[in-house]
Design an enzyme around this catalytic site. Structure first.
Site, PDB file in Angstrom:
ATOM      1  N   SER A 128       1.047  -1.254   0.154  1.00 39.09           N
ATOM      2  CA  SER A 128      -0.025   0.022   0.085  1.00 39.09           C
ATOM      3  C   SER A 128       0.836   1.285   0.071  1.00 39.09           C
ATOM      4  CB  SER A 128      -0.807   0.204   1.289  1.00 39.09           C
ATOM      5  OG  SER A 128      -0.145  -0.248   2.307  1.00 39.09           O
ATOM      6  N   HIS A 149      -2.692  -2.816  -5.641  1.00 42.06           N
ATOM      7  CA  HIS A 149      -3.044  -2.558  -4.313  1.00 42.06           C
ATOM      8  C   HIS A 149      -4.601  -2.669  -4.255  1.00 42.06           C
ATOM      9  CE1 HIS A 149      -3.685   0.558  -1.311  1.00 42.06           C
ATOM     10  NE2 HIS A 149      -3.770  -0.537  -0.487  1.00 42.06           N
ATOM     11  N   GLU A 161      -5.772  -0.128  -7.123  1.00 43.58           N
ATOM     12  CA  GLU A 161      -4.766   0.371  -7.709  1.00 43.58           C
ATOM     13  C   GLU A 161      -3.764   0.116  -8.462  1.00 43.58           C
ATOM     14  OE1 GLU A 161      -4.120   4.620  -4.983  1.00 43.58           O
ATOM     15  OE2 GLU A 161      -3.598   2.900  -3.967  1.00 43.58           O
ATOM     16  N   ASN A 199      -3.598   6.031  -0.192  1.00 46.38           N
ATOM     17  CA  ASN A 199      -2.900   6.171   1.062  1.00 46.38           C
ATOM     18  C   ASN A 199      -2.152   7.754   1.283  1.00 46.38           C
ATOM     19  OD1 ASN A 199      -3.619   4.159   2.489  1.00 46.38           O
ATOM     20  ND2 ASN A 199      -2.288   2.720   1.514  1.00 46.38           N
TER      21      ASN A 199
END
Length: 294
Positions: A128, A149, A161, A199
Site C-alpha cells: 500500500s 493494491h 490501484e 494512502n
C-alpha cells in the site's frame, strides 16, 4: 504478439503469498469471480488454518444471504489449495504477494518467487506504500513485477490501484489491468511514488485525527462523529484506522515520512504508542476503541 485480453484469459492459476485478511480476500475473489485456481502460501500453519476458516465463513455467509448457492460454494472451495512455503508451490501464471508492509521481507519473497517460477509469470505486490521499483529490483525479471493494491475488505471494495514500477513492461501492465477486470474490479493507475493515490491522501487524514485526539482537541467519539456527519463519510477516521490496523497505518506513515522527508507526514506520537502497546485495532481487540466485548 498475444493481446493483453488473450494473455489474461490464459491465466488459470493464481498464487497468493500471505493468508491474512487481505490475502484471503484476494484469493476468494480470484476463485469466485475470475474462476481461477488459487493456492495460498503462508509459513504459519496457524495463519493458514485461520485464513481458510475465515474464507469458508465468508462463503457460508453468502449462502445464508442468498448471494451464492451451496453448489457454488463447493465449486469455489474445490479450486483452493494451500502450502506452507514457496518451495512447495505448484506453478502459477500470476502471483499476488500480500504480506506485511516490510520492504526487505517483500524483496526476499520476490527473489525466491522469481527463482521458482517460469519467466512468464507476473509477480504483483499488494503493498500500500512501498516502492514497486525497489521490490522489483530483487526479482530476476523485474519487468514482470507490478503493484496491485486491493482495498480492504477485498470482496466488497471495488477498487484496485495498479502501479507500474520503473522496470514494468507494458505487457505486464496490460495483463494486470485485464485480470483486475476479470475479478470484477475497477482500476486506477498511479505513478510509483510513496503512498500511491489512496494512502497519500488517506493516511495523513487519519494521522491528523490521531494528533487531534492526542492534543485533546476533542474526544474520539466527537472526532469520528464530526467527520461522519459533517463530511458524509461512512465511518470516522479513528474507527477506520482501527479497521485498517494501527500498525499498518504507522508503517505507511513512516514510509511517507522517510521517503518524502516532509514533517507533515511525521507519525502521531499517539499512533506509535498504541502500536507499542499492542493496541492494533479490531484485529487485536483494542485500538483507539475497545473491541474486547464484541
Amino acid at each position: 504478439m498475444m493481446s493483453s485480453s488473450s494473455a489474461s484469459s490464459g491465466i488459470k492459476n493464481m498464487c497468493v503469498v500471505g493468508a491474512g485478511q487481505m490475502g484471503i480476500g484476494i484469493g476468494l475473489v480470484a476463485a469466485r469471480v475470475a474462476k481461477l485456481n488459487v493456492q495460498f502460501i503462508d509459513s504459519s500453519p496457524v495463519q493458514l488454518e485461520k485464513g481458510l476458516a475465515f474464507l469458508d465463513k465468508l462463503l457460508i455467509k453468502d449462502v445464508t444471504k442468498g448471494r451464492c448457492t451451496e453448489d457454488e460454494r463447493s465449486d469455489v472451495k474445490s479450486r483452493i489449495s494451500s502450502v506452507s512455503s514457496i518451495s512447495e508451490m505448484t506453478n502459477a501464471d500470476f502471483v499476488v504477494e500480500a504480506v506485511s508492509e516490510n520492504a526487505e521481507l517483500k524483496r526476499k519473497i520476490f527473489a525466491e518467487l522469481s527463482e521458482k517460477l517460469s519467466p512468464e509469470t507476473i509477480l504483483a505486490t499488494n503493498t500500500s506504500s512501498i516502492s514497486i521499483t525497489k521490490i522489483a529490483s530483487a526479482a530476476k525479471r523485474p519487468e514482470n513485477v507490478i503493484g496491485m493494491h486491493f482495498m480492504n475488505p477485498v470482496p466488497v471494495m471495488k477498487l484496485v490501484e495498479v502501479i507500474p514500477g520503473l522496470q514494468t513492461s507494458k505487457e505486464a501492465l496490460d495483463i494486470t489491468l485485464e485480470l483486475a477486470k476479470r475479478m470484477g474490479k475497477v482500476t486506477t493507475m498511479s505513478q510509483d511514488v510513496p503512498g500511491f493515490i489512496a494512502n497519500r491522501l488517506l493516511m495523513p487524514y487519519i494521522n491528523e485525527a490521531l494528533i487531534a485526539l492526542q492534543e485533546g482537541i476533542a474526544s474520539k467519539e466527537d472526532i469520528d462523529t464530526t467527520m461522519k456527519l459533517g463530511t458524509n463519510n461512512p465511518m470516522g477516521p479513528l474507527t477506520l484506522a482501527d479497521f485498517i490496523g494501527l500498525d499498518t497505518c504507522l508503517a505507511i506513515m513512516k514510509v511517507l515520512h522517510n521517503e518524502l522527508g516532509d514533517s507533515k507526514y511525521r507519525p502521531a506520537v499517539l499512533l506509535q504508542k498504541y502500536v507499542d502497546a499492542g493496541w492494533l485495532g479490531v484485529k487485536s481487540g483494542k485500538g483507539v476503541y475497545d473491541y474486547s466485548s464484541k
